[in-house]
Scaffold this motif. Structure first.
Motif, mmCIF file in Angstrom:
data_model
loop_
_atom_site.group_PDB
_atom_site.id
_atom_site.type_symbol
_atom_site.label_atom_id
_atom_site.label_comp_id
_atom_site.label_asym_id
_atom_site.label_seq_id
_atom_site.Cartn_x
_atom_site.Cartn_y
_atom_site.Cartn_z
ATOM 1 N N HIS A 12 -30.216 -21.302 2.239
ATOM 2 C CA HIS A 12 -28.951 -22.026 2.148
ATOM 3 C C HIS A 12 -29.109 -23.408 2.789
ATOM 4 N N THR A 13 -28.204 -24.319 2.438
ATOM 5 C CA THR A 13 -28.207 -25.625 3.100
ATOM 6 C C THR A 13 -27.162 -25.666 4.214
ATOM 7 N N SER A 14 -26.567 -24.537 4.507
ATOM 8 C CA SER A 14 -25.635 -24.469 5.642
ATOM 9 C C SER A 14 -25.801 -23.127 6.348
ATOM 10 N N LEU A 15 -25.885 -23.185 7.671
ATOM 11 C CA LEU A 15 -26.055 -21.960 8.459
ATOM 12 C C LEU A 15 -24.846 -21.052 8.291
ATOM 13 N N LYS A 16 -23.669 -21.679 8.199
ATOM 14 C CA LYS A 16 -22.447 -20.882 8.049
ATOM 15 C C LYS A 16 -22.506 -20.047 6.767
ATOM 16 N N ALA A 17 -22.938 -20.673 5.689
ATOM 17 C CA ALA A 17 -23.026 -19.953 4.411
ATOM 18 C C ALA A 17 -24.089 -18.854 4.490
ATOM 19 N N ALA A 18 -25.193 -19.157 5.146
ATOM 20 C CA ALA A 18 -26.249 -18.147 5.302
ATOM 21 C C ALA A 18 -25.716 -16.956 6.092
ATOM 22 N N GLN A 19 -25.009 -17.246 7.168
ATOM 23 C CA GLN A 19 -24.507 -16.155 8.010
ATOM 24 C C GLN A 19 -23.454 -15.317 7.282
ATOM 25 N N HIS A 20 -22.710 -15.968 6.387
ATOM 26 C CA HIS A 20 -21.751 -15.211 5.579
ATOM 27 C C HIS A 20 -22.504 -14.181 4.720
ATOM 28 N N ASP A 21 -23.598 -14.627 4.097
ATOM 29 C CA ASP A 21 -24.358 -13.692 3.254
ATOM 30 C C ASP A 21 -25.038 -12.602 4.091
ATOM 31 N N VAL A 22 -25.418 -12.949 5.301
ATOM 32 C CA VAL A 22 -25.990 -11.921 6.190
ATOM 33 C C VAL A 22 -24.946 -10.835 6.470
ATOM 34 N N THR A 23 -23.711 -11.255 6.661
ATOM 35 C CA THR A 23 -22.632 -10.285 6.891
ATOM 36 C C THR A 23 -22.538 -9.304 5.725
ATOM 37 N N LEU A 24 -22.678 -9.835 4.502
ATOM 38 C CA LEU A 24 -22.577 -8.975 3.318
ATOM 39 C C LEU A 24 -23.794 -8.079 3.131
ATOM 40 N N LEU A 25 -24.960 -8.578 3.595
ATOM 41 C CA LEU A 25 -26.205 -7.937 3.154
ATOM 42 C C LEU A 25 -27.041 -7.269 4.245
ATOM 43 N N GLN A 26 -26.707 -7.514 5.495
ATOM 44 C CA GLN A 26 -27.682 -7.055 6.510
ATOM 45 C C GLN A 26 -27.879 -5.548 6.533
ATOM 46 N N ASP A 27 -26.861 -4.806 6.139
ATOM 47 C CA ASP A 27 -27.038 -3.343 6.119
ATOM 48 C C ASP A 27 -27.830 -2.882 4.901
ATOM 49 N N HIS A 28 -28.125 -3.787 3.996
ATOM 50 C CA HIS A 28 -28.791 -3.415 2.731
ATOM 51 C C HIS A 28 -30.215 -3.942 2.642
ATOM 52 N N VAL A 29 -30.678 -4.633 3.682
ATOM 53 C CA VAL A 29 -32.046 -5.173 3.640
ATOM 54 C C VAL A 29 -32.789 -4.770 4.914
ATOM 55 N N ASP A 30 -34.121 -4.864 4.854
ATOM 56 C CA ASP A 30 -34.943 -4.468 6.003
ATOM 57 C C ASP A 30 -35.329 -5.664 6.872
ATOM 58 N N ILE A 31 -35.429 -6.830 6.232
ATOM 59 C CA ILE A 31 -35.970 -8.014 6.901
ATOM 60 C C ILE A 31 -35.071 -9.201 6.535
ATOM 61 N N VAL A 32 -34.816 -10.076 7.513
ATOM 62 C CA VAL A 32 -33.991 -11.264 7.250
ATOM 63 C C VAL A 32 -34.832 -12.508 7.518
ATOM 64 N N GLU A 33 -34.879 -13.381 6.524
ATOM 65 C CA GLU A 33 -35.713 -14.590 6.625
ATOM 66 C C GLU A 33 -34.861 -15.831 6.790
ATOM 67 N N ALA A 34 -35.146 -16.587 7.851
ATOM 68 C CA ALA A 34 -34.624 -17.951 7.959
ATOM 69 C C ALA A 34 -35.490 -18.799 7.024
ATOM 70 N N GLY A 35 -34.955 -19.107 5.848
ATOM 71 C CA GLY A 35 -35.744 -19.755 4.802
ATOM 72 C C GLY A 35 -36.109 -21.192 5.143
ATOM 73 N N THR A 36 -37.097 -21.673 4.424
ATOM 74 C CA THR A 36 -37.582 -23.034 4.666
ATOM 75 C C THR A 36 -36.448 -24.053 4.512
ATOM 76 N N ILE A 37 -35.665 -23.887 3.457
ATOM 77 C CA ILE A 37 -34.584 -24.860 3.210
ATOM 78 C C ILE A 37 -33.566 -24.806 4.343
ATOM 79 N N LEU A 38 -33.199 -23.589 4.757
ATOM 80 C CA LEU A 38 -32.227 -23.448 5.854
ATOM 81 C C LEU A 38 -32.773 -24.073 7.137
ATOM 82 N N CYS A 39 -34.047 -23.795 7.440
ATOM 83 C CA CYS A 39 -34.610 -24.290 8.703
ATOM 84 C C CYS A 39 -34.775 -25.813 8.685
ATOM 85 N N LEU A 40 -35.145 -26.371 7.537
ATOM 86 C CA LEU A 40 -35.268 -27.832 7.479
ATOM 87 C C LEU A 40 -33.901 -28.497 7.585
ATOM 88 N N THR A 41 -32.877 -27.793 7.140
ATOM 89 C CA THR A 41 -31.537 -28.376 7.176
ATOM 90 C C THR A 41 -30.872 -28.179 8.532
#
Ligand code: 5RP
Ligand code: MG
Length: 217
Positions: A12-41
């Motif tokens: 994501h290009t915004s941490l807030k948007a990324a964290q929103h998706d984490v809220t939806l998905l964290q119980d459904h995935v094993d690993i969470v990646e701070a992506g290159t685009i998110l980290c550069l932004t």
């Protein structure tokens, strides 16, 4: 073969948007990646925020480090990452320094396989102690029409034979998974297929259903 894990890539290009998706998905995935685009932004705080939001998940800092392996690994692991990526074009010295920090912090380095690399490179990373690599079809390559093919599968098998655990990524959807059934896969890394879905948790369930159907219970 062990059953592959599912990794959520947050590009994501915004941490807030990324964290929103984490809220939806964290119980459904094993690993969470701070992506290159998110980290550069958003910078290092993105890794810290994801660690705080997901205290029990494996967190990846997908920084694709090319130099300053020691300093950047210190930053990533001190911010809460478990794994950090180094680009395959990096000098061996960068891999060695990053790996030493990872070992000292109980973490791991993943080699990002983009562009030019050889099996001799892979053997050299393995000799240093690195045990993970990411087989990657880039976004731009995918957009210009690059498909997965037999050559990819042969290279994946060769990497596994060297001893590297492979994660696979690059526009992966649940429908793509049968292609990789003969490969020993550590994790499938999915970004847009999950984050852009109308019902992200439903797509995560489809990934898991395919993984269970193809790699067993
Ligand atoms: C791109 C990446 C992405 O995080 C990775 O490819 C997963 O995203 P997507 O599924 O959207 O391709 O590292 O360099
Ligand atoms: Mg990524």
């Amino acid at each position: 073969m062990s059953r592959p894990l599912l990794q959520l890539a947050l590009d994501h290009t915004s941490l807030k948007a990324a964290q929103h998706d984490v809220t939806l998905l964290q119980d459904h995935v094993d690993i969470v990646e701070a992506g290159t685009i998110l980290c550069l932004t958003e910078g290092l705080p993105a890794v810290r925020a994801l660690r705080e939001q997901c205290p029990d998940k494996i967190i990846v800092a997908d920084w694709k480090v090319a130099d300053a392996g020691e300093t950047l690994a210190q930053q990533a692991f001190d911010a809460g990452a478990n794994w950090m990526t180094i680009i395959c074009a990096a000098p061996l010295a960068t891999v060695e320094k990053g790996h030493a920090v990872a070992v000292a912090r109980g973490g791991e380095i993943q080699m990002e396989l983009f562009g030019n690399w050889t099996l001799d490179d892979a053997r050299a990373w393995y000799r240093l102690g690195v045990r993970q690599a990411i087989y990657h079809r880039g976004r731009d390559a995918q957009a210009s029409g690059q498909q997965w093919g037999e050559a990819d599968l042969a290279r994946m098998k060769a990497l596994s034979d060297i001893g590297l655990q492979l994660s696979i990524t690059g526009g992966i959807t649940p429908a793509d998974l049968p292609l990789f059934q003969q490969i020993n896969v550590k994790a499938f890394i999915a970004g847009r297929a999950l984050a852009n879905a109308a019902q992200p948790s439903q797509v995560a369930r489809e990934f898991h259903a395919q993984i269970h159907a193809l790699w067993g219970e």
